[in-house]
Design a protein around this motif. Sequence first.
Motif, PDB file in Angstrom:
ATOM      1  N   CYS A   1       0.841  -1.209   0.000  1.00 59.92           N
ATOM      2  CA  CYS A   1       0.000   0.000   0.000  1.00 59.92           C
ATOM      3  C   CYS A   1       0.867   1.247   0.000  1.00 59.92           C
ATOM      4  O   CYS A   1       0.521   2.254   0.631  1.00 59.92           O
ATOM      5  CB  CYS A   1      -0.924  -0.013   1.214  1.00 59.92           C
ATOM      6  SG  CYS A   1      -2.004  -1.440   1.315  1.00 59.92           S
TER       7      CYS A   1
ATOM      8  N   GLY B   1      -0.898  -4.998   0.636  1.00 60.33           N
ATOM      9  CA  GLY B   1      -2.270  -4.956   0.134  1.00 60.33           C
ATOM     10  C   GLY B   1      -2.752  -6.331  -0.287  1.00 60.33           C
ATOM     11  O   GLY B   1      -3.895  -6.718  -0.044  1.00 60.33           O
TER      12      GLY B   1
ATOM     13  N   SER C   1      -3.110  -9.657   2.769  1.00 65.19           N
ATOM     14  CA  SER C   1      -3.685  -8.338   2.982  1.00 65.19           C
ATOM     15  C   SER C   1      -3.669  -7.974   4.467  1.00 65.19           C
ATOM     16  O   SER C   1      -4.171  -8.719   5.305  1.00 65.19           O
ATOM     17  CB  SER C   1      -5.119  -8.308   2.454  1.00 65.19           C
ATOM     18  OG  SER C   1      -5.685  -7.036   2.631  1.00 65.19           O
TER      19      SER C   1
END
Length: 345
Positions: A189, A270, A251
């Motif tokens: 991310c 992510g 994630s």
Amino acid sequence: MKFAWIDLRTVPQARLEAVVDAAIHTRMQGVLCDDESVLKALPPTVTAVTTAAVTEEKQLYGLDADAAWVDVHDEPSLRLACAAAVALPHTVVRFADPTKIPLEIVLAAADRSAGKLITVCADLEEAATVLDVLERGSDGVLLAPSDAGEVFALARLLEAGTSPLELTTLTVDRIEHHGLGDRVCVDTCTHFAEDEGILVGSYSTGFILCCSETHPLPYMPTRPFRVNAGALHSYVLGPENRTNYLSELGSGSTTLAVNSEGRTRPVTVGRAKLESRPLLTITARSADGTVVSLTVQDDWHVRVLGPGGKVHNVTELRQGDELLGYLATDQRHVGFPIGEFCKEH
């Protein structure tokens, strides 16, 4: 170095002594309290702060103070907070807006000032967010804990920053091509810098710096959030000297971004993409003879970094090429370092 002040004004009397002891034990920088007897008992290592010592907003417009408390609830009070953060040694700010946009504005305004910004936080979760806003965060936080346990938790949060690593130069011994196997792309991310990636290796004692996809590729756009990291069995170095198998990342996991100078930062994963691809194995050695191994996808666009951030396509590596790596001194048990005998090959 991030720091915290502990606000004792709302701590229940029955828990006050334990909270004060925890603040001293964890070396909190300051304690805010209006009870002079409590403040006088503090050791000299803890700054004693009273509300009388902190100039209130209504008195601040001349900005003639050492420390200020500003309640930000509208545009004028936001401008005042910015001015105080630029001009004063310490500025305590409490934001009415639950978003972090006003804090971002104050941080930007005070970016080059020598003063310290302390943000009032409602709980530990908010403190964690405040310390990371704009990748810089507030210099300090002010928290009113409910008990001593929250003081210790806050101390752990302050220590969670990542230290730089001493990278080493590795010399390639050989490259071996294999058939199909499962490899993992780690999609994070964050945007990686061009000389930044993650440390991956087949052995727990040695890692190679795998480059992110920030550099131009034929036939496809760059993906600066991604590292084509290696085969699923590989170790990846994370914060606090912990490792994970690449197969364990998913994630919400956290791993460690590392640049060519050894600077580190935690990054959130992510997703992790596991796909079957042809593989190759890089075997390299450090100057002291430590063997480091990394198995990656056998493809030109998979890259590793060398000294000075030099980018190497793995399919073009040759014996004698120099790579950047990290040597760990401990073996691993479920990701934790442990001083036991273990031979990997």
